[in-house]
Motif scaffolding. Structure first.
Motif, PDB file in Angstrom:
ATOM      1  N   ARG A 183      44.225 -23.657  57.529  1.00  0.00           N
ATOM      2  CA  ARG A 183      45.509 -23.208  56.981  1.00  0.00           C
ATOM      3  C   ARG A 183      45.340 -21.938  56.138  1.00  0.00           C
ATOM      4  O   ARG A 183      46.138 -20.986  56.246  1.00  0.00           O
ATOM      5  N   ASP A 184      44.317 -21.946  55.304  1.00  0.00           N
ATOM      6  CA  ASP A 184      44.076 -20.760  54.471  1.00  0.00           C
ATOM      7  C   ASP A 184      43.790 -19.534  55.328  1.00  0.00           C
ATOM      8  O   ASP A 184      44.249 -18.418  55.004  1.00  0.00           O
ATOM      9  N   LEU A 185      43.051 -19.724  56.396  1.00  0.00           N
ATOM     10  CA  LEU A 185      42.716 -18.593  57.263  1.00  0.00           C
ATOM     11  C   LEU A 185      43.957 -18.057  57.959  1.00  0.00           C
ATOM     12  O   LEU A 185      44.134 -16.829  58.082  1.00  0.00           O
ATOM     13  N   ASP A 186      44.842 -18.959  58.414  1.00  0.00           N
ATOM     14  CA  ASP A 186      46.087 -18.512  59.061  1.00  0.00           C
ATOM     15  C   ASP A 186      46.949 -17.715  58.076  1.00  0.00           C
ATOM     16  O   ASP A 186      47.540 -16.676  58.435  1.00  0.00           O
ATOM     17  N   ARG A 187      47.051 -18.203  56.836  1.00  0.00           N
ATOM     18  CA  ARG A 187      47.874 -17.489  55.848  1.00  0.00           C
ATOM     19  C   ARG A 187      47.301 -16.116  55.517  1.00  0.00           C
ATOM     20  O   ARG A 187      48.038 -15.128  55.423  1.00  0.00           O
ATOM     21  N   ILE A 188      45.977 -16.042  55.361  1.00  0.00           N
ATOM     22  CA  ILE A 188      45.391 -14.751  54.969  1.00  0.00           C
ATOM     23  C   ILE A 188      45.471 -13.750  56.102  1.00  0.00           C
ATOM     24  O   ILE A 188      45.590 -12.531  55.878  1.00  0.00           O
ATOM     25  N   ARG A 189      45.459 -14.246  57.347  1.00  0.00           N
ATOM     26  CA  ARG A 189      45.614 -13.342  58.487  1.00  0.00           C
ATOM     27  C   ARG A 189      47.028 -12.789  58.538  1.00  0.00           C
ATOM     28  O   ARG A 189      47.228 -11.590  58.868  1.00  0.00           O
ATOM     29  N   SER A 190      48.007 -13.629  58.213  1.00  0.00           N
ATOM     30  CA  SER A 190      49.397 -13.149  58.168  1.00  0.00           C
ATOM     31  C   SER A 190      49.568 -12.106  57.061  1.00  0.00           C
ATOM     32  O   SER A 190      50.245 -11.067  57.245  1.00  0.00           O
ATOM     33  N   LEU A 191      48.975 -12.378  55.915  1.00  0.00           N
ATOM     34  CA  LEU A 191      49.044 -11.416  54.818  1.00  0.00           C
ATOM     35  C   LEU A 191      48.309 -10.129  55.155  1.00  0.00           C
ATOM     36  O   LEU A 191      48.721  -9.026  54.740  1.00  0.00           O
ATOM     37  N   TYR A 192      47.219 -10.256  55.913  1.00  0.00           N
ATOM     38  CA  TYR A 192      46.468  -9.054  56.283  1.00  0.00           C
ATOM     39  C   TYR A 192      47.284  -8.169  57.226  1.00  0.00           C
ATOM     40  O   TYR A 192      47.233  -6.936  57.140  1.00  0.00           O
ATOM     41  N   LYS A 193      48.070  -8.841  58.114  1.00  0.00           N
ATOM     42  CA  LYS A 193      48.924  -8.067  59.013  1.00  0.00           C
ATOM     43  C   LYS A 193      49.987  -7.299  58.227  1.00  0.00           C
ATOM     44  O   LYS A 193      50.405  -6.196  58.627  1.00  0.00           O
ATOM     45  N   ASP A 194      50.432  -7.861  57.112  1.00  0.00           N
ATOM     46  CA  ASP A 194      51.441  -7.194  56.269  1.00  0.00           C
ATOM     47  C   ASP A 194      50.803  -6.277  55.228  1.00  0.00           C
ATOM     48  O   ASP A 194      51.487  -5.794  54.314  1.00  0.00           O
ATOM     49  N   SER A 195      49.491  -6.075  55.368  1.00  0.00           N
ATOM     50  CA  SER A 195      48.730  -5.196  54.457  1.00  0.00           C
ATOM     51  C   SER A 195      48.748  -5.692  53.026  1.00  0.00           C
ATOM     52  O   SER A 195      48.622  -4.921  52.064  1.00  0.00           O
ATOM     53  N   VAL A 196      48.905  -7.016  52.849  1.00  0.00           N
ATOM     54  CA  VAL A 196      48.876  -7.594  51.508  1.00  0.00           C
ATOM     55  C   VAL A 196      47.474  -8.051  51.154  1.00  0.00           C
ATOM     56  O   VAL A 196      47.043  -7.935  50.003  1.00  0.00           O
ATOM     57  N   ALA A 197      46.731  -8.591  52.136  1.00  0.00           N
ATOM     58  CA  ALA A 197      45.357  -9.053  51.923  1.00  0.00           C
ATOM     59  C   ALA A 197      44.390  -8.043  52.505  1.00  0.00           C
ATOM     60  O   ALA A 197      44.734  -7.216  53.356  1.00  0.00           O
ATOM     61  N   THR A 198      43.133  -8.149  52.059  1.00  0.00           N
ATOM     62  CA  THR A 198      42.107  -7.221  52.515  1.00  0.00           C
ATOM     63  C   THR A 198      41.297  -7.845  53.653  1.00  0.00           C
ATOM     64  O   THR A 198      41.305  -9.065  53.876  1.00  0.00           O
ATOM     65  N   LEU A 199      40.596  -6.991  54.390  1.00  0.00           N
ATOM     66  CA  LEU A 199      39.728  -7.464  55.474  1.00  0.00           C
ATOM     67  C   LEU A 199      38.617  -8.354  54.927  1.00  0.00           C
ATOM     68  O   LEU A 199      38.205  -9.328  55.569  1.00  0.00           O
ATOM     69  N   GLU A 200      38.134  -8.043  53.756  1.00  0.00           N
ATOM     70  CA  GLU A 200      37.077  -8.847  53.143  1.00  0.00           C
ATOM     71  C   GLU A 200      37.536 -10.282  52.921  1.00  0.00           C
ATOM     72  O   GLU A 200      36.785 -11.235  53.166  1.00  0.00           O
ATOM     73  N   GLN A 201      38.787 -10.457  52.483  1.00  0.00           N
ATOM     74  CA  GLN A 201      39.324 -11.796  52.262  1.00  0.00           C
ATOM     75  C   GLN A 201      39.426 -12.572  53.581  1.00  0.00           C
ATOM     76  O   GLN A 201      39.140 -13.771  53.637  1.00  0.00           O
ATOM     77  N   VAL A 202      39.835 -11.880  54.645  1.00  0.00           N
ATOM     78  CA  VAL A 202      39.920 -12.531  55.964  1.00  0.00           C
ATOM     79  C   VAL A 202      38.531 -12.963  56.425  1.00  0.00           C
ATOM     80  O   VAL A 202      38.343 -14.081  56.929  1.00  0.00           O
ATOM     81  N   GLN A 203      37.546 -12.092  56.251  1.00  0.00           N
ATOM     82  CA  GLN A 203      36.193 -12.428  56.686  1.00  0.00           C
ATOM     83  C   GLN A 203      35.604 -13.567  55.865  1.00  0.00           C
ATOM     84  O   GLN A 203      34.914 -14.444  56.400  1.00  0.00           O
ATOM     85  N   ASP A 204      35.893 -13.576  54.567  1.00  0.00           N
ATOM     86  CA  ASP A 204      35.374 -14.657  53.715  1.00  0.00           C
ATOM     87  C   ASP A 204      35.961 -16.004  54.114  1.00  0.00           C
ATOM     88  O   ASP A 204      35.238 -17.009  54.212  1.00  0.00           O
ATOM     89  N   LEU A 205      37.275 -16.039  54.344  1.00  0.00           N
ATOM     90  CA  LEU A 205      37.901 -17.302  54.737  1.00  0.00           C
ATOM     91  C   LEU A 205      37.479 -17.720  56.152  1.00  0.00           C
ATOM     92  O   LEU A 205      37.426 -18.914  56.469  1.00  0.00           O
ATOM     93  N   SER A 206      37.216 -16.734  57.020  1.00  0.00           N
ATOM     94  CA  SER A 206      36.696 -17.071  58.366  1.00  0.00           C
ATOM     95  C   SER A 206      35.342 -17.753  58.246  1.00  0.00           C
ATOM     96  O   SER A 206      35.048 -18.725  58.954  1.00  0.00           O
ATOM     97  N   THR A 207      34.502 -17.236  57.340  1.00  0.00           N
ATOM     98  CA  THR A 207      33.193 -17.855  57.126  1.00  0.00           C
ATOM     99  C   THR A 207      33.335 -19.275  56.573  1.00  0.00           C
ATOM    100  O   THR A 207      32.644 -20.199  57.018  1.00  0.00           O
ATOM    101  N   LEU A 208      34.236 -19.450  55.601  1.00  0.00           N
ATOM    102  CA  LEU A 208      34.457 -20.783  55.038  1.00  0.00           C
ATOM    103  C   LEU A 208      34.953 -21.765  56.098  1.00  0.00           C
ATOM    104  O   LEU A 208      34.577 -22.937  56.101  1.00  0.00           O
ATOM    105  N   SER A 209      35.800 -21.276  57.025  1.00  0.00           N
ATOM    106  CA  SER A 209      36.298 -22.135  58.096  1.00  0.00           C
ATOM    107  C   SER A 209      35.165 -22.568  59.029  1.00  0.00           C
ATOM    108  O   SER A 209      35.086 -23.737  59.442  1.00  0.00           O
TER     109      SER A 209
END
Length: 244
Positions: free
Chosen positions: A9-35
């Motif tokens: 769930r966290d990864l899906d949300r951060i990817r949506s935020l990344y598409k809206d330029s709200v989150a950074t690529l680093e945050q997406v990669q970190d949550l991908s690793t946690l998943s």
């Protein structure tokens, strides 16, 4: 499993935020690793779970319980002894000598009798042959499947087994009364020669020894036709005899 669901769930949300330029690529990669770490933990937990359960290999009855609930046991320790009641067949094991194991084959027929059922014969067949000898006894274990169509068998019954090998050899069966002298390795008897009408000493190699007779492979003494069973101890080699 909950950790995997939350990480997804966290990864899906951060990817949506990344598409809206709200989150950074680093945050997406970190949550991908946690998943991925959560999924790996789940695979490990599922693997260990298989070894944390006691599952009967077949339908049957618990014959013995060697541990109690909550008791600490070592890995590989038996917890239950289970009897298989899913089929109308049982297993009995016998030990045979090296000269007998080479004559047996899988599917050879056998008969088993038990003291619990006097006079009743249970049909069986050879289902397993040992590849090595028992270091304590030097014998080879043979497993037979017994078909309990004549009665109910219980764990621990002691039976008597007769095996009929498909690899058969002709034998002479000689009465013990014909034996002059001998031991486990050799035996001497008087054979009757019809041509000369003489008693001749013949040395034989016993194969099986019984209380009333012993057997000799026919291939070892193909010329053996008649043996003297009465008065043999009073004869001498080459003496003329007259059969009655």
């Amino acid at each position: 499993q909950n950790a995997v669901d939350k990480a997804s769930r966290d990864l899906d949300r951060i990817r949506s935020l990344y598409k809206d330029s709200v989150a950074t690529l680093e945050q997406v990669q970190d949550l991908s690793t946690l998943s991925e770490v959560a999924k790996a933990d789940l695979r490990i937990a599922n693997f260990n779970r298989k070894y944390a359960r006691i599952t009967a290999p077949y339908a049957g009855k618990v014959l013995k319980r060697t541990a109690e609930q909550g008791e600490l046991v070592n890995p590989g320790s038996p917890i239950f002894t289970v009897g298989n009641h899913s089929s109308n067949s049982y297993v009995i094991r016998v030990a045979v000598a090296d000269r007998d194991i080479v004559r047996l084959n899988l599917k050879d027929s056998a008969q088993v009798t038990f003291d619990a059922y006097p006079g009743v014969i249970f049909n069986s067949e050879v289902t397993e042959l040992a590849e090595g000898a028992d270091p304590q006894t030097g014998t080879f274990e043979v497993e037979l499947t017994v078909y309990a169509d004549q009665g109910i068998l219980k764990n621990g019954f002691v039976g008597k087994v007769k095996v009929f090998p498909s690899n058969q050899h002709p034998y002479f069966q000689i009465s013990m009364s014909a034996l002059i002298e001998g031991n486990q390795a050799q035996a001497k008897v008087f054979a009757f020669d019809q041509a000369s009408q003489q008693a001749q000493v013949v040395q034989l190699k016993p194969d099986q020894i019984n209380d009333k007779y012993f057997t000799v492979l026919a291939a070892d003494k193909p010329q053996l036709s008649f043996v003297i069973t009465e008065g043999a101890h009073y004869l001498q080699d080459g003496q003329k005899v007259q059969p009655q």
